[in-house]
Scaffold this active site. Structure first.
Site, PDB file in Angstrom:
ATOM      1  N   MET A 109     -14.934  33.198  13.952  1.00 29.76           N
ATOM      2  CA  MET A 109     -14.194  34.592  13.495  1.00 29.76           C
ATOM      3  C   MET A 109     -14.482  35.797  14.049  1.00 29.76           C
ATOM      4  O   MET A 109     -15.318  36.011  14.853  1.00 29.76           O
ATOM      5  CB  MET A 109     -14.493  34.784  11.930  1.00 29.76           C
ATOM      6  N   CYS A 110     -13.530  36.737  14.044  1.00 29.87           N
ATOM      7  CA  CYS A 110     -13.513  38.167  14.342  1.00 29.87           C
ATOM      8  C   CYS A 110     -13.799  37.956  16.228  1.00 29.87           C
ATOM      9  O   CYS A 110     -12.747  37.425  16.541  1.00 29.87           O
ATOM     10  CB  CYS A 110     -14.926  38.704  13.884  1.00 29.87           C
ATOM     11  N   ILE A 111     -14.695  38.403  16.660  1.00 36.52           N
ATOM     12  CA  ILE A 111     -14.802  38.371  18.184  1.00 36.52           C
ATOM     13  C   ILE A 111     -15.321  36.980  18.576  1.00 36.52           C
ATOM     14  O   ILE A 111     -15.470  36.951  19.933  1.00 36.52           O
ATOM     15  CB  ILE A 111     -15.318  39.425  18.883  1.00 36.52           C
TER      16      ILE A 111
END
Length: 220
Positions: A136-138
């Site tokens: 998730m995210c980066i």
């Protein structure tokens, strides 16, 4: 029998480690699903230390990724070097800049990134065994190097960041904060989380779906 999930952390704090809300939401969702969880982090020094009050780099200070990540899980964590594919059904990697600074060097080198060798060994072993991976995210910045040409992922709708990741051979899909991108071929689930979220509730919606999708992919 409980599903066994490895969660890989990268420190403690959004700017130089794991994003705390993303990590805690992930662990909460797994606990609600009655999964058996073991957290891991590499026993290495952080790229640098950030003062989360000011956003400044703290000069002449060094912190250990494993020691810092232990703050998130009340000390219940192991060195990533101990993680073995045969012990787990799936692996999830929360975001935070630590994923791009301590698990790899995407934050510095972009598409020329190098992976932490212990993370590479474990996640690629999971992939080769067709065991699902969530990021998730980066954290999806690593998927081109981990999974190879053509793997599908999302980091939301940030075109510049997506272009840098696509330069590794991965294929980006625009995705809203409350949705997930599922690459069935590669057993990979990704969601934007705080790449797009304005608050913890927005982040939680996509993360919950990611955890559910990862668990649903596990072969019984």
């Amino acid at each position: 029998m409980s599903k066994k999930i490895a969660v890989i952390l990268s420190g403690c704090g959004v700017f130089d480690g794991s994003e705390i809300y993303e990590s805690v939401i992930t662990l909460l969702c797994l606990d609600k699903a009655e999964a058996e969880v073991q957290c891991f982090a590499p026993d290495v020094q952080q790229m640098h230390v950030i003062n989360h009050l000011t956003g400044d780099v703290v000069e002449d200070e060094s912190r250990n990724v494993l020691v810092e990540a232990a703050r998130l899980v009340r000390g219940d964590i192991k060195d990533l070097a101990q993680a073995k594919m045969v012990d787990f059904d799936a692996v999830i990697i929360p975001g935070g800049f630590g994923a791009a600074k301590n698990l790899c060097d995407f934050a510095v080198n972009g598409s020329a990134l190098l992976l932490n060798e212990e993370l590479k060994h474990f996640v690629q072993a999971m992939h080769q065994a067709k065991k699902p991976v969530g990021a998730m995210c980066i954290a999806p910045a690593m998927v081109g190097r981990l999974f190879g040409e053509g793997v599908r992922f999302t980091i939301g709708d940030d075109r510049t960041t997506a272009d840098a990741i696509e330069a590794t051979g991965a294929i980006h899909e625009v995705c809203s904060v409350n949705e997930v991108c599922i690459d069935d071929k590669n057993f990979l689930v990704t969601t934007p989380a705080y790449m797009l979220a304005n608050n913890i509730s927005e982040a939680a919606t996509g993360i919950e779906k990611l955890v559910q999708a990862v668990l649903a992919m596990i072969k019984t």
